[in-house]
Motif scaffolding. Structure first.
Motif, PDB file in Angstrom:
ATOM      1  N   VAL A  75       0.856  -1.181   0.000  1.00  0.00           N
ATOM      2  CA  VAL A  75       0.000   0.000   0.000  1.00  0.00           C
ATOM      3  C   VAL A  75       0.893   1.233   0.000  1.00  0.00           C
ATOM      4  O   VAL A  75       1.716   1.405   0.902  1.00  0.00           O
ATOM      5  CB  VAL A  75      -0.926   0.027   1.224  1.00  0.00           C
ATOM      6  N   PHE A  76       0.726   2.085  -0.997  1.00  0.00           N
ATOM      7  CA  PHE A  76       1.452   3.346  -1.071  1.00  0.00           C
ATOM      8  C   PHE A  76       0.504   4.452  -0.628  1.00  0.00           C
ATOM      9  O   PHE A  76      -0.563   4.641  -1.213  1.00  0.00           O
ATOM     10  CB  PHE A  76       1.972   3.601  -2.486  1.00  0.00           C
ATOM     11  N   VAL A  77       0.900   5.166   0.405  1.00  0.00           N
ATOM     12  CA  VAL A  77       0.050   6.196   0.991  1.00  0.00           C
ATOM     13  C   VAL A  77       0.445   7.557   0.434  1.00  0.00           C
ATOM     14  O   VAL A  77       1.593   7.995   0.572  1.00  0.00           O
ATOM     15  CB  VAL A  77       0.164   6.205   2.528  1.00  0.00           C
ATOM     16  N   TYR A  78      -0.506   8.230  -0.204  1.00  0.00           N
ATOM     17  CA  TYR A  78      -0.308   9.573  -0.727  1.00  0.00           C
ATOM     18  C   TYR A  78      -0.456  10.581   0.421  1.00  0.00           C
ATOM     19  O   TYR A  78      -1.061  10.283   1.456  1.00  0.00           O
ATOM     20  CB  TYR A  78      -1.336   9.884  -1.806  1.00  0.00           C
ATOM     21  N   MET A  79       0.063  11.792   0.219  1.00  0.00           N
ATOM     22  CA  MET A  79      -0.023  12.813   1.256  1.00  0.00           C
ATOM     23  C   MET A  79      -0.115  14.193   0.621  1.00  0.00           C
ATOM     24  O   MET A  79       0.413  14.420  -0.474  1.00  0.00           O
ATOM     25  CB  MET A  79       1.187  12.740   2.197  1.00  0.00           C
ATOM     26  N   THR A  80      -0.794  15.110   1.289  1.00  0.00           N
ATOM     27  CA  THR A  80      -0.835  16.510   0.870  1.00  0.00           C
ATOM     28  C   THR A  80       0.256  17.297   1.589  1.00  0.00           C
ATOM     29  O   THR A  80       0.842  16.826   2.565  1.00  0.00           O
ATOM     30  CB  THR A  80      -2.209  17.129   1.177  1.00  0.00           C
ATOM     31  N   GLY A  81       0.516  18.535   1.096  1.00  0.00           N
ATOM     32  CA  GLY A  81       1.546  19.383   1.685  1.00  0.00           C
ATOM     33  C   GLY A  81       0.993  20.260   2.807  1.00  0.00           C
ATOM     34  O   GLY A  81      -0.217  20.493   2.903  1.00  0.00           O
ATOM     35  N   HIS A  82       1.874  20.754   3.646  1.00  0.00           N
ATOM     36  CA  HIS A  82       1.465  21.533   4.815  1.00  0.00           C
ATOM     37  C   HIS A  82       0.951  22.921   4.433  1.00  0.00           C
ATOM     38  O   HIS A  82       1.269  23.467   3.361  1.00  0.00           O
ATOM     39  CB  HIS A  82       2.612  21.657   5.813  1.00  0.00           C
ATOM     40  N   ALA A  83       0.143  23.512   5.324  1.00  0.00           N
ATOM     41  CA  ALA A  83      -0.402  24.856   5.100  1.00  0.00           C
ATOM     42  C   ALA A  83       0.726  25.876   4.991  1.00  0.00           C
ATOM     43  O   ALA A  83       1.749  25.760   5.669  1.00  0.00           O
ATOM     44  CB  ALA A  83      -1.349  25.230   6.239  1.00  0.00           C
ATOM     45  N   ASP A  84       0.509  26.902   4.136  1.00  0.00           N
ATOM     46  CA  ASP A  84       1.556  27.923   3.966  1.00  0.00           C
ATOM     47  C   ASP A  84       1.033  29.358   4.090  1.00  0.00           C
ATOM     48  O   ASP A  84       1.743  30.313   3.788  1.00  0.00           O
ATOM     49  CB  ASP A  84       2.259  27.743   2.614  1.00  0.00           C
ATOM     50  N   GLY A  85      -0.220  29.521   4.496  1.00  0.00           N
ATOM     51  CA  GLY A  85      -0.763  30.856   4.715  1.00  0.00           C
ATOM     52  C   GLY A  85      -1.377  31.514   3.500  1.00  0.00           C
ATOM     53  O   GLY A  85      -1.835  32.649   3.585  1.00  0.00           O
ATOM     54  N   THR A  86      -1.416  30.813   2.345  1.00  0.00           N
ATOM     55  CA  THR A  86      -1.955  31.429   1.135  1.00  0.00           C
ATOM     56  C   THR A  86      -3.459  31.221   0.986  1.00  0.00           C
ATOM     57  O   THR A  86      -4.062  31.730   0.037  1.00  0.00           O
ATOM     58  CB  THR A  86      -1.237  30.888  -0.108  1.00  0.00           C
TER      59      THR A  86
ATOM     60  N   VAL B  15      -4.347  30.468   7.281  1.00  0.00           N
ATOM     61  CA  VAL B  15      -3.675  29.706   8.339  1.00  0.00           C
ATOM     62  C   VAL B  15      -2.339  29.165   7.840  1.00  0.00           C
ATOM     63  O   VAL B  15      -2.182  28.809   6.671  1.00  0.00           O
ATOM     64  CB  VAL B  15      -4.591  28.567   8.835  1.00  0.00           C
ATOM     65  N   THR B  16      -1.370  29.107   8.739  1.00  0.00           N
ATOM     66  CA  THR B  16      -0.037  28.594   8.419  1.00  0.00           C
ATOM     67  C   THR B  16       0.179  27.234   9.070  1.00  0.00           C
ATOM     68  O   THR B  16      -0.636  26.768   9.868  1.00  0.00           O
ATOM     69  CB  THR B  16       1.054  29.546   8.925  1.00  0.00           C
ATOM     70  N   ASP B  17       1.324  26.623   8.731  1.00  0.00           N
ATOM     71  CA  ASP B  17       1.659  25.341   9.346  1.00  0.00           C
ATOM     72  C   ASP B  17       1.902  25.478  10.845  1.00  0.00           C
ATOM     73  O   ASP B  17       1.836  24.492  11.578  1.00  0.00           O
ATOM     74  CB  ASP B  17       2.883  24.729   8.659  1.00  0.00           C
ATOM     75  N   GLU B  18       2.180  26.686  11.318  1.00  0.00           N
ATOM     76  CA  GLU B  18       2.351  26.914  12.755  1.00  0.00           C
ATOM     77  C   GLU B  18       1.010  27.151  13.462  1.00  0.00           C
ATOM     78  O   GLU B  18       0.980  27.398  14.652  1.00  0.00           O
ATOM     79  CB  GLU B  18       3.261  28.110  12.996  1.00  0.00           C
ATOM     80  N   CYS B  19      -0.075  27.120  12.682  1.00  0.00           N
ATOM     81  CA  CYS B  19      -1.450  27.277  13.190  1.00  0.00           C
ATOM     82  C   CYS B  19      -1.832  28.729  13.459  1.00  0.00           C
ATOM     83  O   CYS B  19      -2.881  28.988  14.084  1.00  0.00           O
ATOM     84  CB  CYS B  19      -1.699  26.426  14.443  1.00  0.00           C
ATOM     85  N   TYR B  20      -1.025  29.690  13.010  1.00  0.00           N
ATOM     86  CA  TYR B  20      -1.402  31.100  13.120  1.00  0.00           C
ATOM     87  C   TYR B  20      -2.383  31.451  12.005  1.00  0.00           C
ATOM     88  O   TYR B  20      -2.282  30.923  10.893  1.00  0.00           O
ATOM     89  CB  TYR B  20      -0.165  31.995  13.014  1.00  0.00           C
ATOM     90  N   TYR B  21      -3.324  32.338  12.315  1.00  0.00           N
ATOM     91  CA  TYR B  21      -4.323  32.711  11.312  1.00  0.00           C
ATOM     92  C   TYR B  21      -4.786  34.145  11.528  1.00  0.00           C
ATOM     93  O   TYR B  21      -4.570  34.748  12.594  1.00  0.00           O
ATOM     94  CB  TYR B  21      -5.516  31.749  11.357  1.00  0.00           C
ATOM     95  N   ASP B  22      -5.433  34.674  10.502  1.00  0.00           N
ATOM     96  CA  ASP B  22      -5.965  36.041  10.518  1.00  0.00           C
ATOM     97  C   ASP B  22      -7.414  35.981  11.006  1.00  0.00           C
ATOM     98  O   ASP B  22      -8.305  35.582  10.265  1.00  0.00           O
ATOM     99  CB  ASP B  22      -5.886  36.623   9.107  1.00  0.00           C
TER     100      ASP B  22
ATOM    101  N   GLY C  55      -4.857  30.093  -2.868  1.00  0.00           N
ATOM    102  CA  GLY C  55      -3.437  29.908  -3.152  1.00  0.00           C
ATOM    103  C   GLY C  55      -3.139  28.652  -3.950  1.00  0.00           C
ATOM    104  O   GLY C  55      -3.943  27.713  -4.018  1.00  0.00           O
ATOM    105  N   ASN C  56      -1.954  28.607  -4.528  1.00  0.00           N
ATOM    106  CA  ASN C  56      -1.553  27.455  -5.329  1.00  0.00           C
ATOM    107  C   ASN C  56      -1.458  26.192  -4.483  1.00  0.00           C
ATOM    108  O   ASN C  56      -1.793  25.094  -4.941  1.00  0.00           O
ATOM    109  CB  ASN C  56      -0.201  27.725  -6.001  1.00  0.00           C
ATOM    110  N   LEU C  57      -1.018  26.332  -3.240  1.00  0.00           N
ATOM    111  CA  LEU C  57      -0.919  25.159  -2.367  1.00  0.00           C
ATOM    112  C   LEU C  57      -2.278  24.475  -2.234  1.00  0.00           C
ATOM    113  O   LEU C  57      -2.392  23.249  -2.353  1.00  0.00           O
ATOM    114  CB  LEU C  57      -0.407  25.557  -0.980  1.00  0.00           C
ATOM    115  N   HIS C  58      -3.303  25.263  -1.975  1.00  0.00           N
ATOM    116  CA  HIS C  58      -4.649  24.715  -1.816  1.00  0.00           C
ATOM    117  C   HIS C  58      -5.076  23.986  -3.093  1.00  0.00           C
ATOM    118  O   HIS C  58      -5.652  22.888  -3.028  1.00  0.00           O
ATOM    119  CB  HIS C  58      -5.633  25.840  -1.496  1.00  0.00           C
ATOM    120  N   LEU C  59      -4.778  24.573  -4.250  1.00  0.00           N
ATOM    121  CA  LEU C  59      -5.161  23.965  -5.530  1.00  0.00           C
ATOM    122  C   LEU C  59      -4.420  22.650  -5.771  1.00  0.00           C
ATOM    123  O   LEU C  59      -5.002  21.662  -6.223  1.00  0.00           O
ATOM    124  CB  LEU C  59      -4.879  24.936  -6.669  1.00  0.00           C
TER     125      LEU C  59
END
Length: 457
Positions: A195-206, A251-258, A210-214
């Protein structure tokens, strides 16, 4: 028919067609230990809805430890899973997830010694380093074994996981296909017993635009459409344990948000939640890279949810535990102020002994007072430390019946009907409630004595 058997039959059918056409004698291939991802056509998506560790039945945690052999590739962000998992061991041992859990239930190590989960970290890269992550995977596994579908090197490995660092933020749609999604699919084809487990990338505040979300959504869609297994690292960072959503607040990977939309990140959902809850009871400290302790807690919970799913939880359910024969009684059924009433709760499994931890909670209602020291059970552990809230927990094995008793005194001078409820729970299954009702009547009635027509007061 389970996914594993379907996959085995598919291999056999392919061999029959290929080898019989060539007139070659053959032996049937052995089935792999666990089924490949998506063999049943359904994706497994692990996200913020997969962070309630108490919902994962103990039996499936133990099955995962027995059956899975995991190789995990990551750098600093991906370390959040193993950091959280490591600290979870002591958190659970301290009773924060239930007093009757066996010691070191969540233990893991390289090789799976002493009954722990076999989780290895043999790679020196993450999924953002293409083709290094593919080359390292193939070198670690060696040539595919046509019998098992796994590698000829480290042949016990049946799960491969690759995490990202920050590279997803800069990927284009095509690059995501060329350097990640399609190479993963090729590995699945070459090693069908893993079983190969896929993963998404961490939040970056965009945020959601943002492109990360897409790109994360691209990964998510690909997994959902093609029956893959996904650990949605990003989605877990968008929610607190109460399911409050922060994905639209930069929100960022550090969990900070506006918090107010003024363009400045002024709050931290993880720190806020930690401040409002009790450490070592609701959350635990750990050295969480790039983030807060709570984020690593959530990542660890979701990781164990993933391991349990890969072991068969929610897909190959054993016989449904049946605790409905349990009952509660009171004796006597009628009392007066100061009288003692004995309650008996019989916890019974209709499906025989159970390996999971069963719990009982029983809060004594108004009008009754617990008699200290009377709470006992025939097995398991009882606690009256929080009286009038009483509790019991234990494993219905080797016996499938446990009896819990305790005493109360009547503490009301008013006529009343008092119902006392006991709630019996087994993680991952519906609770069973059993009640007993007594009558309280302080008024004693004296009937006249009649002797042959004479009334004698």
């Amino acid at each position: 028919m389970d996914r594993q058997r379907r996959f085995g039959y598919a291999i056999m059918a392919g061999l029959l067609i290929a080898l019989c056409g060539a007139g070659v004698a053959f032996a049937l291939a052995a089935e792999p230990d666990i089924a490949p991802a998506g063999a049943a056509g359904e994706a497994i998506i692990i996200d913020h809805t997969s962070t309630d560790i108490t919902a994962v039945p103990q039996v499936w945690i133990e099955k995962a430890r027995d059956e899975l052999h995991i190789a995990y590739g990551h750098t600093s962000h991906g370390s959040q899973l193993v950091t959280g998992m490591a600290a979870l061991v002591d958190f659970a041992n301290g009773g924060s997830l239930g007093p009757a859990l066996p010691g070191d239930l969540f233990a893991f190590n390289d090789g799976g010694t002493d009954g722990a989960l076999d989780l290895r970290e043999p790679f020196g890269a993450d999924a953002g380093y293409y083709p290094a992550w593919v080359d390292q995977t193939r070198a670690y596994l060696g040539a595919p074994d046509p019998v098992t579908g796994r590698g000829t090197n480290n042949s016990e490995i049946n799960v491969i996981v690759w995490a990202w660092c920050g590279q997803v933020s800069d990927y284009t749609e095509q690059k995501m296909l060329d350097d990640y999604l399609l190479p993963m699919t090729e590995l699945e084809k070459d090693y069908p017993g893993i079983v190969f487990v896929y993963m998404t990338g961490h939040a970056d505040g965009t945020g959601e635009e943002g492109n990360l979300h897409l790109r994360n959504q691209q990964i998510r869609d690909y997994c959902a459409e093609n029956g893959k297994v996904l650990y949605d690292f990003y989605d877990i960072e968008l929610y607190d344990p109460d399911k409050a959503y922060f994905g639209d607040k930069a929100v960022t990977d550090e969990c900070y948000y506006d918090s107010d939309g003024n363009g400045s990140r002024d709050r931290n959902w993880a720190l806020d939640w930690q401040d409002e809850h009790v450490e070592d009871q609701d959350w635990y400290a750990c050295d969480c890279a790039h983030s807060q302790d709570l984020n690593c807690n959530q990542k660890a919970y979701a990781a164990w949810w993933l391991w349990a799913r890969l072991a068969g939880w929610l897909e190959q359910l054993p016989e449904q535990p049946d605790l409905t024969p349990s009952y509660k009684t009171a004796y006597p059924l009628r009392g007066f102020p100061g009288d003692e009433i004995t309650y008996t709760i019989v916890i019974r499994s209709a499906t025989g002994p159970l390996s999971g931890t069963v719990s009982l909670s029983d809060t004594i209602p108004d009008g009754l007072v617990y008699v200290p020291g009377t709470l006992t059970s025939t097995a398991g552990e009882v606690s009256d430390a929080a009286a009038p809230a009483l509790s019991w927990s234990g494993i219905l094995s080797p016996t499938s019946v446990v009896t819990v008793t305790y005493g109360v005194t009547v503490d009301t001078a008013e006529p009343a009907s008092i119902t006392n409820a006991a709630v019996i729970t087994l993680s991952g299954y519906p609770a069973v409630t059993r009640t007993a009702t007594i009558l309280v009547d302080p008024n004693q009635v004296y009937l006249p004595l009649v002797l042959r027509g004479a009334l004698i007061p």
